[in-house]
Design a protein around this motif. Structure first.
Motif, PDB file in Angstrom:
ATOM      1  N   LEU A 296      18.443  17.112  30.812  1.00  8.79           N
ATOM      2  CA  LEU A 296      19.099  18.415  30.817  1.00  8.79           C
ATOM      3  C   LEU A 296      20.482  18.377  31.457  1.00  8.79           C
ATOM      4  CD1 LEU A 296      18.778  21.289  29.869  1.00  8.79           C
ATOM      5  CD2 LEU A 296      17.472  21.804  31.947  1.00  8.79           C
ATOM      6  N   ASP A 297      20.717  17.458  32.404  1.00  5.28           N
ATOM      7  CA  ASP A 297      22.061  17.378  32.984  1.00  5.28           C
ATOM      8  C   ASP A 297      23.079  16.924  31.942  1.00  5.28           C
ATOM      9  OD1 ASP A 297      20.935  14.841  32.906  1.00  5.28           O
ATOM     10  OD2 ASP A 297      21.615  14.253  34.910  1.00  5.28           O
ATOM     11  N   ARG A 298      22.670  16.075  30.994  1.00  6.04           N
ATOM     12  CA  ARG A 298      23.578  15.690  29.904  1.00  6.04           C
ATOM     13  C   ARG A 298      23.845  16.877  28.982  1.00  6.04           C
ATOM     14  NH1 ARG A 298      24.449  10.463  30.173  1.00  6.04           N
ATOM     15  NH2 ARG A 298      22.824   9.019  30.884  1.00  6.04           N
TER      16      ARG A 298
ATOM     17  N   LEU B 276      21.256  17.795  21.629  1.00  7.29           N
ATOM     18  CA  LEU B 276      20.179  18.774  21.803  1.00  7.29           C
ATOM     19  C   LEU B 276      20.652  19.969  22.643  1.00  7.29           C
ATOM     20  CD1 LEU B 276      17.097  16.443  22.335  1.00  7.29           C
ATOM     21  CD2 LEU B 276      17.576  17.892  20.362  1.00  7.29           C
ATOM     22  N   THR B 277      21.582  20.722  22.105  1.00  6.52           N
ATOM     23  CA  THR B 277      22.080  21.910  22.794  1.00  6.52           C
ATOM     24  C   THR B 277      20.961  22.932  22.968  1.00  6.52           C
ATOM     25  OG1 THR B 277      22.846  22.655  20.623  1.00  6.52           O
ATOM     26  CG2 THR B 277      24.476  21.621  22.074  1.00  6.52           C
ATOM     27  N   LEU B 278      21.144  23.855  23.916  1.00  2.19           N
ATOM     28  CA  LEU B 278      20.068  24.759  24.315  1.00  2.19           C
ATOM     29  C   LEU B 278      19.515  25.598  23.167  1.00  2.19           C
ATOM     30  CD1 LEU B 278      21.391  26.010  27.787  1.00  2.19           C
ATOM     31  CD2 LEU B 278      19.766  24.171  27.304  1.00  2.19           C
ATOM     32  N   ASP B 279      20.330  25.880  22.171  1.00  2.00           N
ATOM     33  CA  ASP B 279      19.867  26.694  21.046  1.00  2.00           C
ATOM     34  C   ASP B 279      18.821  25.974  20.195  1.00  2.00           C
ATOM     35  OD1 ASP B 279      22.355  25.138  20.425  1.00  2.00           O
ATOM     36  OD2 ASP B 279      21.812  25.708  18.385  1.00  2.00           O
TER      37      ASP B 279
ATOM     38  N   LEU C 226      16.181  24.346  21.408  1.00  2.00           N
ATOM     39  CA  LEU C 226      14.856  24.360  22.030  1.00  2.00           C
ATOM     40  C   LEU C 226      13.922  25.302  21.268  1.00  2.00           C
ATOM     41  CD1 LEU C 226      13.118  23.386  24.404  1.00  2.00           C
ATOM     42  CD2 LEU C 226      13.922  25.374  25.702  1.00  2.00           C
ATOM     43  N   ARG C 227      12.789  24.761  20.845  1.00  2.00           N
ATOM     44  CA  ARG C 227      11.746  25.478  20.090  1.00  2.00           C
ATOM     45  C   ARG C 227      12.231  25.993  18.731  1.00  2.00           C
ATOM     46  NH1 ARG C 227      10.421  26.411  25.463  1.00  2.00           N
ATOM     47  NH2 ARG C 227      11.920  28.112  25.669  1.00  2.00           N
ATOM     48  N   THR C 228      13.348  25.443  18.232  1.00  2.00           N
ATOM     49  CA  THR C 228      13.817  25.788  16.879  1.00  2.00           C
ATOM     50  C   THR C 228      14.057  24.545  16.013  1.00  2.00           C
ATOM     51  OG1 THR C 228      16.166  25.834  17.501  1.00  2.00           O
ATOM     52  CG2 THR C 228      14.924  27.896  17.725  1.00  2.00           C
ATOM     53  N   LEU C 229      14.395  23.416  16.625  1.00  2.00           N
ATOM     54  CA  LEU C 229      14.748  22.217  15.872  1.00  2.00           C
ATOM     55  C   LEU C 229      13.507  21.472  15.397  1.00  2.00           C
ATOM     56  CD1 LEU C 229      16.895  20.100  14.950  1.00  2.00           C
ATOM     57  CD2 LEU C 229      16.503  18.964  17.160  1.00  2.00           C
ATOM     58  N   ARG C 230      13.481  21.135  14.103  1.00  2.00           N
ATOM     59  CA  ARG C 230      12.444  20.273  13.554  1.00  2.00           C
ATOM     60  C   ARG C 230      12.880  18.837  13.824  1.00  2.00           C
ATOM     61  NH1 ARG C 230       7.362  20.155  12.838  1.00  2.00           N
ATOM     62  NH2 ARG C 230       7.583  22.399  12.428  1.00  2.00           N
ATOM     63  N   TYR C 231      12.421  18.282  14.943  1.00  2.00           N
ATOM     64  CA  TYR C 231      12.847  16.959  15.411  1.00  2.00           C
ATOM     65  C   TYR C 231      12.245  15.857  14.562  1.00  2.00           C
ATOM     66  CZ  TYR C 231      14.860  14.317  19.388  1.00  2.00           C
ATOM     67  OH  TYR C 231      15.649  13.539  20.203  1.00  2.00           O
TER      68      TYR C 231
END
Length: 503
Positions: A274-276, A290-293, A295-300
Motif C-alpha cells: 500500500l505504501d507503493r 493497483l490504484t485504490l479504485d 480494490l474489489r472491482t478489478l478482475r485480477y
C-alpha cells in the motif's frame, strides 16, 4: 526471559526489555505522543563452496536498538548499537528531535489505526537449533554435494551454500505492547554450471538464488535430499548445452511451483504494497498499477486464482511467518485475490485508513534494529486447487505446450504490469507427454491478462511454501525474506520465447 503458566505470561527481569522501556520513558518525557522500541540480538552464519574449495564462511552477531516515535504529528526514528543507558537516552531523544523537525514540513498528521496492545512470547517452531551444528559439519555436507556435482562429466562449476539466522527481538510500545520473539531461518541450495564454447547453462536445486529457505531449524537441510539429487542436477545442466532452443510463439505453458512463486512475488506481491500505491515508496520496485479504485472491482485473474497474504504460523514455515509485526500487530491472513477478484492490500497502522480499514493488516517489518519498518510481503501464496491434480496429470491433460521449471531471469516494469521471465529448463509437451528438452525458455505478458489465462492448478499435495530471501526495498536498502506458497499451474495462450530471439 519469561515463564508461561496456563497461557499467562509471567515476566522475569530482562536487561534487553529494560533498555527498551528506558527508551520509551525518555521519548515520552521529550514530547513523543507515541513511541515504540525494538531491541534486537541477531546472529547469522553463511557458508559457501565453489569447485571443491570453501568460497566463503562467516559467523556474525549484531545487537542494537531502534526507536520510532511520533511527535507533533510526524515520525522520527533513530538507532544505535551502543546499549548503555546513556546512549539509549540519546537515541530516544534524537528520534524525538527528528520527528519535531519533520513536523515542520508535514502535509498531514500521522494517523494510527487502533490496536489492542499485546503481551506475548513466541519462537519459530523448530526441531534442531541450526547453531548447535558445527561449521565443520555444515561444510562437510556442502563439500560432498560439490564433489557429486563435479563428478558429472561436463560440469565446469559447482557452487553450494548454507545459511542460518536467529533473530531475537524485544518490542515495547507506549501503548503497552510487550512482545518477545525469536525467529530461526535456514536456507540451503546448490547449482551446477556447464560451459562449452560461448554458452553457459545452469541447473539449481531445490531452487535458484540460494535454494530453499524457510523459518525452520536444521531439519530443513535434512528434509531436502540434497546429496541424493546432486547427480541429476549436474546431468541436466550438461544436457542443456545440446538441447534445442525453446521455440517462439504463443503456447499453453505449465509453471512449476517455484517459478509460480516468483511470478506471484513480482506481479502480485509488490503491487499490493500500500505504501507503493499511495506514492510513499518507489525504490527498487517502482510504484503500482493497483490504484485504490481497483480494490474489489478489478478482475485480477480467473476464478481459480485465490491469493492470500498470510503471516500466521498455521500457513506454514514461510519467511513471512511471525507472531507479531514490527509495530505489535498480530499475524493475519488477508485475502488478496478471491475467485479472481482483487480484494486486498498489504497495509500498516498508518496506511489502513486509506482503504477504509479499521485495523492494520500486520505487514510492517524491518531488516534489523537499525532500519525503519516498512510494509513488506509476508507469505503471499496462491491457494491450491480443490480437486486432486498432480503435475503429471496436468501435463497429461495438455495437448501441446511447454513446461518450465526454476527461475533464471526476471524483468517487470515500474508499475508491475508488463513482465518477462526466463527459466533454467523446459520440456515440450505433445499429446499429454513430456517430449524434447528445451533450453532458454522464457515467457512474457501483462499481469492481469496472464492471471486471467490460468485454467488449472495442482492440489494441496503439490503445494510448497517457497522462500525468497533477498527481496530489496527502501532507502537505505532493506533486504527481507518473503514466502510464496504455490502448486504447479497451467496458463493458456502465453507469449513464449521472445527473450532469447536469435540465440
Amino acid at each position: 526471559m519469561t515463564r508461561v503458566f496456563g497461557g499467562v505470561i509471567d515476566w522475569l527481569p530482562s536487561p534487553m526489555r529494560d533498555l527498551a522501556l528506558h527508551a520509551l520513558n525518555t521519548a515520552t518525557v521529550r514530547g513523543a505522543s507515541y513511541a515504540d522500541a525494538r531491541v534486537a540480538d541477531d546472529r547469522g552464519r553463511a557458508l559457501a563452496t565453489k569447485n571443491g574449495k570453501i568460497g566463503s564462511a562467516s559467523d556474525s552477531e549484531s545487537q542494537g536498538i531502534g526507536v520510532r516515535v511520533i511527535a507533533d504529528g510526524a515520525w522520527g526514528f533513530a538507532a544505535s548499537d551502543d546499549l548503555t543507558k546513556q546512549s539509549i537516552e540519546a537515541t530516544a531523544a534524537r528520534a524525538v528531535a527528528i520527528a519535531k523537525a519533520s513536523a515542520r514540513v508535514k502535509q498531514g498528521s500521522v494517523q494510527l489505526a487502533p490496536e489492542k496492545p499485546a503481551t506475548a512470547e513466541w519462537t519459530t517452531p523448530h526441531q534442531i537449533d541450526p547453531f548447535t551444528t558445527s561449521i565443520e559439519q555444515n561444510l562437510d555436507l556442502l563439500l560432498k554435494i560439490d564433489a557429486e556435482l563435479r563428478s558429472v562429466a561436463g560440469v565446469t562449476l559447482a557452487e553450494t551454500n548454507m545459511n542460518f539466522r536467529r533473530d531475537e527481538q524485544w518490542f515495547v510500545s507506549s501503548e503497552g505492547a510487550d512482545i518477545h520473539q525469536t525467529k530461526f531461518t535456514t536456507g540451503v541450495g546448490y547449482a551446477a554450471h556447464a560451459f562449452a564454447g560461448s554458452e553457459i547453462q545452469k541447473r539449481s536445486y531445490p531452487n535458484s538464488y540460494g535454494g530453499q529457505w524457510q523459518n525452520k531449524g536444521y531439519e530443513l537441510v535434512q528434509e531436502l535430499k540434497l546429496l541424493e539429487n546432486a547427480r541429476r542436477v549436474g546431468e541436466e545442466a550438461v544436457a542443456l548445452l545440446t538441447a534445442e532452443q525453446c521455440p517462439e510463439g504463443v503456447f499453453d505453458i505449465i509453471l512449476d511451483g517455484s517459478q509460480l512463486g516468483l511470478q506471484i512475488h513480482e506481479s502480485v506481491g509488490h503491487p499490493i504494497e500500500l505504501d507503493r500505491v499511495l506514492g510513499m515508496e518507489a525504490n527498487f520496485a517502482g510504484t503500482s498499477f493497483l490504484t485504490l479504485d481497483k480494490l474489489r472491482t478489478l478482475r485480477y485473474g480467473s476464478e481459480l486464482v485465490n491469493v492470500v497474504a498470510d503471516a500466521r504460523q498455521e500457513h506454514g514455515p514461510g519467511l513471512g511467518t511471525f507472531a507479531y509485526d514490527e509495530e505489535g500487530v498480530a499475524a493475519q491472513c488477508t485475502p488478496i485475490i478471491t475467485d479472481g477478484l482483487f480484494t486486498g492490500y498489504l497495509s500498516s497502522r498508518e496506511t489502513a485508513h486509506a482503504i477504509g480499514a479499521t485495523r492494520s493488516g500486520g505487514t510492517l517489518r524491518a531488516e534489523g534494529w537499525n532500519r525503519l519498518p516498512l510494509i513488506r510481503m509476508t507469505n503471499i501464496s496462491i491457494l491450491p486447487g480443490a480437486k486432486p491434480l498432480t503435475l503429471e496429470q496436468l501435463i497429461a491433460s495438455t495437448d501441446h505446450g511447454i513446461y518450465m521449471e526454476t527461475n533464471r531471469s526476471w524483468s517487470i516494469d515500474d508499475k508491475r504490469y508488463n513482465f518477462q521471465f526466463g527459466t533454467e529448463i523446459g520440456w515440450e509437451i505433445r499429446d499429454g507427454k513430456r517430449t524434447r528438452l528445451l533450453k532458454n525458455p522464457s515467457y512474457s505478458g501483462i499481469t492481469t491478462e496472464f492471471w486471467n489465462a490460468m485454467d488449472a492448478i495442482c492440489s494441496r499435495d503439490q503445494w510448497v511454501l517457497w522462500g525468497t530471501p533477498h527481496c530489496g526495498k527502501g532507502q537505505p536498502q532493506q533486504v527481507m525474506g518473503t514466502g510464496h506458497g504455490a502448486s504447479p499451474a497451467r496458463f493458456r495462450g502465453v507469449k513464449v520465447g521472445s527473450a532469447y530471439r536469435g540465440t
